[in-house]
Design a protein around this motif. Structure first.
Motif, mmCIF file in Angstrom:
data_model
loop_
_atom_site.group_PDB
_atom_site.id
_atom_site.type_symbol
_atom_site.label_atom_id
_atom_site.label_comp_id
_atom_site.label_asym_id
_atom_site.label_seq_id
_atom_site.Cartn_x
_atom_site.Cartn_y
_atom_site.Cartn_z
ATOM 1 N N ARG A 172 77.792 67.944 18.802
ATOM 2 C CA ARG A 172 76.911 67.436 17.746
ATOM 3 C C ARG A 172 75.973 68.535 17.250
ATOM 4 O O ARG A 172 75.762 68.702 16.043
ATOM 5 C CB ARG A 172 76.110 66.237 18.254
ATOM 6 C CG ARG A 172 76.944 64.978 18.461
ATOM 7 C CD ARG A 172 76.071 63.755 18.655
ATOM 8 N NE ARG A 172 75.240 63.836 19.852
ATOM 9 C CZ ARG A 172 75.629 63.424 21.056
ATOM 10 N NH1 ARG A 172 76.842 62.894 21.231
ATOM 11 N NH2 ARG A 172 74.814 63.511 22.091
ATOM 12 N N GLN A 205 83.284 66.728 37.097
ATOM 13 C CA GLN A 205 83.732 67.536 35.963
ATOM 14 C C GLN A 205 84.604 68.698 36.428
ATOM 15 O O GLN A 205 85.610 69.033 35.791
ATOM 16 C CB GLN A 205 82.534 68.039 35.175
ATOM 17 C CG GLN A 205 81.797 66.938 34.422
ATOM 18 C CD GLN A 205 80.488 67.415 33.838
ATOM 19 O OE1 GLN A 205 79.731 68.139 34.487
ATOM 20 N NE2 GLN A 205 80.214 67.014 32.610
ATOM 21 N N VAL A 229 82.643 67.966 24.004
ATOM 22 C CA VAL A 229 82.369 66.739 23.254
ATOM 23 C C VAL A 229 81.030 66.158 23.721
ATOM 24 O O VAL A 229 80.712 66.162 24.904
ATOM 25 C CB VAL A 229 83.499 65.716 23.452
ATOM 26 C CG1 VAL A 229 83.134 64.367 22.828
ATOM 27 C CG2 VAL A 229 84.788 66.254 22.853
ATOM 28 N N GLY A 230 80.253 65.648 22.775
ATOM 29 C CA GLY A 230 78.942 65.106 23.094
ATOM 30 C C GLY A 230 77.851 65.929 22.453
ATOM 31 O O GLY A 230 78.002 66.422 21.323
ATOM 32 N N ALA A 231 76.759 66.119 23.173
ATOM 33 C CA ALA A 231 75.604 66.828 22.610
ATOM 34 C C ALA A 231 75.947 68.244 22.145
ATOM 35 O O ALA A 231 75.512 68.650 21.059
ATOM 36 C CB ALA A 231 74.465 66.850 23.629
#
Length: 629
Positions: free
Chosen positions: A284, A217, A279-281
């Motif tokens: 959300r 990352q 983006v992702g958890a």
């Protein structure tokens, strides 16, 4: 341990990266007086140097830290990357009786202040933090555990930096040229951000670490690797999105939902950029918290290519390098509680802060051409700190200028030389001290002028860029370029006296902590940011690199600040008199306690109203020293 030399111990006990990190950590703990390391220790002089002895209990147990005179925000700094832990025996028989223990009759070896039979050497970050954590209040142990994780993350990043140094340098020279002093324009300026990102912070020891991000990352999104990546986009219902910035606020590159493959939402939604790491958890959860789950739609493909800036959460568009998008990240740097999200209120404060600076410049025309402001009046948010964007627009006309954050000055340029040396060769006849002198002269003139209006900026090394070029009439021109003006401190009484009807209404700002009725918060911010980080750090840094004696460099800082202070007027109650008393002539100066407020202690335990403006004290390296040597 008997008969061993501490220097030899330190050289073999940890790898170079961990040894360097531990030295910074110990020096920071000493400066911030963690567990009383500064105020409860006894000085012990030994043949190898000075040690501090901190009692570790009622049975004679103690921790011993080898130190050296420092002076930059702390009297002492760690001399070696280790602690020595004694389990007992401080009754005056083993040479650690609190005086000097060097009478040669007590059986010690005269190196480390122990008798060689009841001491343990702690040379790794985990061991040292464990020993210090044992002295902390039980309520603070979780903070020490969190800081140990920061150290692990930072150490992994340092090793990654070491492994990739040649690779990144080769990539930068292939793209921008072999001489960093010739990297001109805003796009090439991002390469200077890359150099700065590989340099340690002058105060915070674990600044290279970023919580919860792995090597892949970092290589894909962190500024020290100069990557390029596609932005993700979220289609947000128009009714849920606040957009500020004028009649046609969003930049020309802004995609419509149709550009993102969401044509059916074109009439009802607007696009909001999202950093790929969000983006992702995290995204959300943000949508659930904002009540937008099921209404906001994430586009399935990236749109527009970006390059990270030094702050990482801010990215520049490769198609338009003058446009930077500040995007929230679900990570933290410079402390567990220093999250890289964007609170909507800071967007309000940044725009209001910019308008205030424009008001001052209009009254002080000498700064019209020397202090440049990035425009930060365009932003959008959906009422959540992970659903926001600041659209920062840089001034035009910088294509032929060398632009770099101040944080890059002491970084290593490709080829191994300091960037400041290369810039000095191009613009200041090869003299890095002359370059520093020019920076200090302009910086102090500007910042003391702001102080005269009752204001100080949180314009640290990352938020102040230096702009070098050669105008048509010849010579060298230096300008300052400022961004992120959302966290100032203002003495509203002084500002109203100076600006009259042009003084801002505090209600135009979101953060009530910005305004006060006296100069204390303003002088604290001026000292810890403008003086320590943007001036003192370079005096001590250039001295460390052998460019000039420390006394010469700190004298330069003092002289340039004194000249700027005199211009404010030093009569009773005048701004110059306040700065002279609080900065130039004070016995001690405020010093940021960043680890304490950011990670080690909760806000309830530290009492910090703002984790970035929580202070301890340190020596004033600007005071005139009578010793003529």
């Amino acid at each position: 341990m008997a008969g061993s030399a501490p220097g030899a111990i330190a050289a073999t006990a940890a790898d170079p990266a961990e040894a360097a990190l531990l030295l910074r950590v110990l020096s920071t703990f000493l400066r911030e007086d963690v567990v009383g390391l500064r105020t409860r220790s006894t000085v012990v002089e030994r043949p190898d140097g000075t040690w501090l002895r901190l009692a570790d209990g009622g049975d004679g147990a103690a921790l011993l830290l080898p130190v050296v005179e420092d002076g930059f925000q702390s009297r002492y700094a760690a001399r070696l990357p280790l602690l020595v832990r004694k389990s007992h025996g401080t009754d005056g028989t083993d040479g650690t009786d609190g005086t000097d223990g060097t009478d040669g009759t007590d059986g010690t070896d005269g190196t480390d202040g122990t008798d060689g039979t009841d001491a343990a050497e702690l040379t790794g970050c985990e061991a040292v933090l464990g020993a210090l954590s044992a002295l902390a209040d039980p309520a603070d142990r979780a903070g020490f555990d969190a800081f140990a994780e920061e150290c692990r993350q930072t150490l992994a990043t340092m090793r990654l930096h070491d492994r990739t140094a040649a690779e990144v340098a080769d990539a930068l020279t292939a793209r921008y040229g072999t001489d960093a002093a010739d990297w001109t324009g805003l796009a090439a300026g991002l390469a200077h951000d890359t150099l700065a990102a590989r340099l340690d912070h002058p105060v915070y020891p674990t600044a290279r670490g970023r919580s919860a991000l792995d090597d892949d990352q970092l290589r894909s999104y962190a500024p020290e690797f100069h990557p390029r990546f596609g932005l993700r986009w979220l289609a947000v219902p128009r009714h849920a999105l606040t957009v500020r910035g004028g009649a046609a606020p969003l930049p020309e590159h802004w995609p419509s939902p149709a550009d993102l493959g969401l044509a059916e939402l074109s009439g009802s939604h607007l696009a909001l950029p999202v950093h790929p790491l969000t983006v992702g958890a995290p995204l959300r959860e943000a949508l659930r918290a904002a009540g937008l789950e099921g209404e906001a739609v994430l586009a399935g493909r990236p749109y527009l290519e970006a390059v990270p800036t030094l702050s990482m959460r801010t990215v520049a568009l490769t198609a338009d390098p003058a446009l930077h998008l500040k995007l929230p990240l679900a990570t933290a740097t410079l402390g567990l509680r220093n999250r890289r999200t964007i609170k909507p209120g800071t967007l309000v404060d940044g725009a209001a802060g910019q308008r205030l600076l424009e008001t001052v410049i209009a009254r002080e025309p000498r700064f019209t051409d020397t202090v440049l402001l990035a425009d930060e009046t365009v932003y959008a948010h959906a009422g959540h700190e992970l659903l926001a964007v600041l659209c920062r627009r840089y001034p035009a006309g910088l294509d032929h200028a060398v632009i770099l954050p101040m944080a890059a000055l002491l970084s290593e340029a490709p080829g191994g030389r300091l960037l400041i040396d290369r810039l000095a060769e191009r613009f200041y006849g090869g003299d890095p001290v002359a370059l520093l002198d020019a920076c200090l002269t302009l910086l102090f003139d500007w910042q003391t002028t702001l102080f005269g209006y009752g204001m100080a900026l949180e314009s640290h090394q990352q938020n102040v860029s230096l702009v070098f070029d050669r105008p048509p009439d010849g010579g060298t021109r230096l300008r300052l370029l400022l961004k992120d003006n959302d966290g100032p401190r203002v003495n509203i009484r002084r500002m109203r006296e100076a600006l009259g009807g042009d003084a801002p209404d505090p209600a135009a700002f979101d953060d009530a902590r910005i305004f006060g009725e006296d100069d204390r918060a303003v002088t604290d911010l001026f000292t810890t940011i403008t003086l320590h980080l943007c001036a003192g750090a370079y005096a001590f840094g250039l001295a460390r690199h052998g460019r000039a004696p420390l006394r010469t460099l700190t004298g330069l800082v003092r002289d340039r600040l004194a000249e700027a202070v005199e211009r404010l007027g030093t009569g009773p109650g005048e701004p110059g008199a306040v700065l002279r008393a609080a900065v130039l002539d004070a016995h001690e100066l405020p010093v940021k306690a960043m680890i304490t407020a950011g990670t080690l202690l909760t806000k309830e335990r530290s009492g910090a109203a703002d984790i970035n403006k929580h202070y301890t004290t340190g020596p004033n390296y600007l005071r005139r020293v009578r010793d003529p040597k």
